[in-house]
Design a protein around this motif. Structure first.
Motif, mmCIF file in Angstrom:
data_model
loop_
_atom_site.group_PDB
_atom_site.id
_atom_site.type_symbol
_atom_site.label_atom_id
_atom_site.label_comp_id
_atom_site.label_asym_id
_atom_site.label_seq_id
_atom_site.Cartn_x
_atom_site.Cartn_y
_atom_site.Cartn_z
ATOM 1 N N ARG A 56 49.405 19.750 -9.490
ATOM 2 C CA ARG A 56 48.033 19.534 -9.920
ATOM 3 C C ARG A 56 47.968 19.655 -11.433
ATOM 4 N NH1 ARG A 56 47.885 17.902 -5.562
ATOM 5 N NH2 ARG A 56 46.588 18.500 -3.835
ATOM 6 N N SER A 57 47.108 18.886 -12.040
ATOM 7 C CA SER A 57 46.852 18.997 -13.471
ATOM 8 C C SER A 57 45.367 19.232 -13.663
ATOM 9 C CB SER A 57 47.262 17.718 -14.205
ATOM 10 O OG SER A 57 48.655 17.523 -14.145
ATOM 11 N N THR A 58 45.046 20.283 -14.365
ATOM 12 C CA THR A 58 43.676 20.563 -14.750
ATOM 13 C C THR A 58 43.603 20.385 -16.256
ATOM 14 O OG1 THR A 58 43.412 22.144 -12.949
ATOM 15 C CG2 THR A 58 41.856 22.311 -14.772
ATOM 16 N N PHE A 59 42.635 19.621 -16.700
ATOM 17 C CA PHE A 59 42.524 19.304 -18.114
ATOM 18 C C PHE A 59 41.369 20.066 -18.752
ATOM 19 C CE2 PHE A 59 44.927 15.889 -16.334
ATOM 20 C CZ PHE A 59 45.822 15.535 -17.330
ATOM 21 N N ILE A 60 41.599 20.548 -19.938
ATOM 22 C CA ILE A 60 40.571 21.200 -20.750
ATOM 23 C C ILE A 60 40.144 20.203 -21.813
ATOM 24 C CG2 ILE A 60 40.065 23.099 -22.323
ATOM 25 C CD1 ILE A 60 42.298 24.672 -20.908
ATOM 26 N N THR A 93 38.346 19.959 -16.033
ATOM 27 C CA THR A 93 38.125 18.964 -14.989
ATOM 28 C C THR A 93 39.441 18.684 -14.268
ATOM 29 O OG1 THR A 93 37.189 16.784 -14.465
ATOM 30 C CG2 THR A 93 38.499 16.942 -16.479
ATOM 31 N N ALA A 94 39.335 18.290 -13.017
ATOM 32 C CA ALA A 94 40.505 17.932 -12.211
ATOM 33 C C ALA A 94 40.039 17.180 -10.971
ATOM 34 C CB ALA A 94 41.288 19.169 -11.797
ATOM 35 N N ILE A 95 41.012 16.596 -10.281
ATOM 36 C CA ILE A 95 40.779 15.941 -8.994
ATOM 37 C C ILE A 95 42.112 15.947 -8.253
ATOM 38 C CG2 ILE A 95 41.278 13.625 -9.849
ATOM 39 C CD1 ILE A 95 39.111 12.537 -7.992
ATOM 40 N N SER A 96 42.071 16.063 -6.953
ATOM 41 C CA SER A 96 43.296 15.961 -6.163
ATOM 42 C C SER A 96 43.664 14.488 -6.021
ATOM 43 C CB SER A 96 43.104 16.562 -4.771
ATOM 44 O OG SER A 96 42.852 17.930 -4.868
ATOM 45 N N SER A 117 49.076 12.413 -18.968
ATOM 46 C CA SER A 117 48.009 11.934 -19.857
ATOM 47 C C SER A 117 47.402 10.627 -19.340
ATOM 48 C CB SER A 117 48.521 11.753 -21.283
ATOM 49 O OG SER A 117 49.554 10.803 -21.323
ATOM 50 N N HIS A 118 48.189 9.805 -18.634
ATOM 51 C CA HIS A 118 47.638 8.566 -18.067
ATOM 52 C C HIS A 118 46.587 8.892 -17.010
ATOM 53 C CE1 HIS A 118 50.383 6.018 -20.234
ATOM 54 N NE2 HIS A 118 51.376 6.791 -19.851
ATOM 55 N N PHE A 119 46.806 9.959 -16.239
ATOM 56 C CA PHE A 119 45.840 10.375 -15.222
ATOM 57 C C PHE A 119 44.516 10.749 -15.895
ATOM 58 C CE2 PHE A 119 44.215 13.490 -12.045
ATOM 59 C CZ PHE A 119 44.126 12.626 -10.978
ATOM 60 N N TRP A 120 44.607 11.448 -17.024
ATOM 61 C CA TRP A 120 43.401 11.805 -17.791
ATOM 62 C C TRP A 120 42.680 10.532 -18.239
ATOM 63 C CZ3 TRP A 120 39.703 14.953 -19.185
ATOM 64 C CH2 TRP A 120 38.998 14.712 -20.363
ATOM 65 N N GLU A 122 43.025 7.312 -17.260
ATOM 66 C CA GLU A 122 42.709 6.270 -16.292
ATOM 67 C C GLU A 122 41.821 6.742 -15.141
ATOM 68 O OE1 GLU A 122 46.462 4.662 -15.085
ATOM 69 O OE2 GLU A 122 47.048 4.248 -17.158
ATOM 70 N N VAL A 123 41.801 8.050 -14.868
ATOM 71 C CA VAL A 123 41.038 8.555 -13.726
ATOM 72 C C VAL A 123 39.949 9.540 -14.158
ATOM 73 C CG1 VAL A 123 41.174 9.797 -11.533
ATOM 74 C CG2 VAL A 123 42.999 8.217 -12.173
ATOM 75 N N LEU A 124 40.355 10.606 -14.806
ATOM 76 C CA LEU A 124 39.407 11.680 -15.091
ATOM 77 C C LEU A 124 38.362 11.308 -16.144
ATOM 78 C CD1 LEU A 124 41.780 14.752 -14.919
ATOM 79 C CD2 LEU A 124 40.137 13.982 -13.202
ATOM 80 N N TRP A 125 38.814 10.799 -17.276
ATOM 81 C CA TRP A 125 37.851 10.471 -18.324
ATOM 82 C C TRP A 125 36.838 9.424 -17.865
ATOM 83 C CZ3 TRP A 125 35.606 12.674 -22.031
ATOM 84 C CH2 TRP A 125 34.883 11.951 -22.989
ATOM 85 N N PRO A 126 37.265 8.310 -17.219
ATOM 86 C CA PRO A 126 36.266 7.349 -16.712
ATOM 87 C C PRO A 126 35.319 7.988 -15.694
ATOM 88 C CG PRO A 126 38.430 6.335 -16.772
ATOM 89 C CD PRO A 126 38.623 7.784 -17.060
#
Length: 133
Positions: A56-60, A93-96, A117-120, A122-126
């Protein structure tokens, strides 16, 4: 962990910096190995638990403007975000990931993988941009 009649009766404990082990007799054992609990059970000949480590990656992230009063928010997609600490500009923020991209991971390697960083991007930021004005 020594088991008799399906119950723990003692635990072998490493003494850390000292050499050797001690045996601690007990009536109950609390298994606090988190996602590695199944492996601890297997090594102890205890019925395994349906638990596996997952990556899992949780981003600050930091908002340039203060955003006071933001509660823990869970989006329909499963993405969540909340304020981090007392700051009204710092959030996590995060998502499974979906099941197809969420294999069990088990490694004896203690180094954590780098955040994706691509997950951030392409998924989380949008997802945040769509949900938060």
């Amino acid at each position: 962990i020594s088991v008799r009649n399906g119950r723990a009766e003692s635990v072998q404990v490493e003494l850390g910096n000292r050499s050797g082990q001690i045996t601690v007799n007990c009536d109950d054992v609390v298994l606090a190995a988190g996602p590695w609990s199944a492996q601890v059970c297997e090594r102890s000949n205890i019925e395994s638990l349906p638990v596996a480590p997952r990556l899992r990656s949780t981003f600050i992230f930091q908002s340039k403007d203060e955003v006071p009063g933001v509660p823990l928010t869970v989006c329909p997609s499963g993405q969540y975000f909340r304020r981090e600490g007392e700051s009204s500009t710092r959030f996590i923020t995060a998502i499974s990931p979906d099941e197809a991209n969420d294999p069990d991971i088990w490694t004896d390697d203690t180094d954590a993988p780098e955040a994706d960083s691509h997950f951030w991007e392409e998924v989380l930021w949008p997802g945040l941009a769509e949900r938060v004005p």
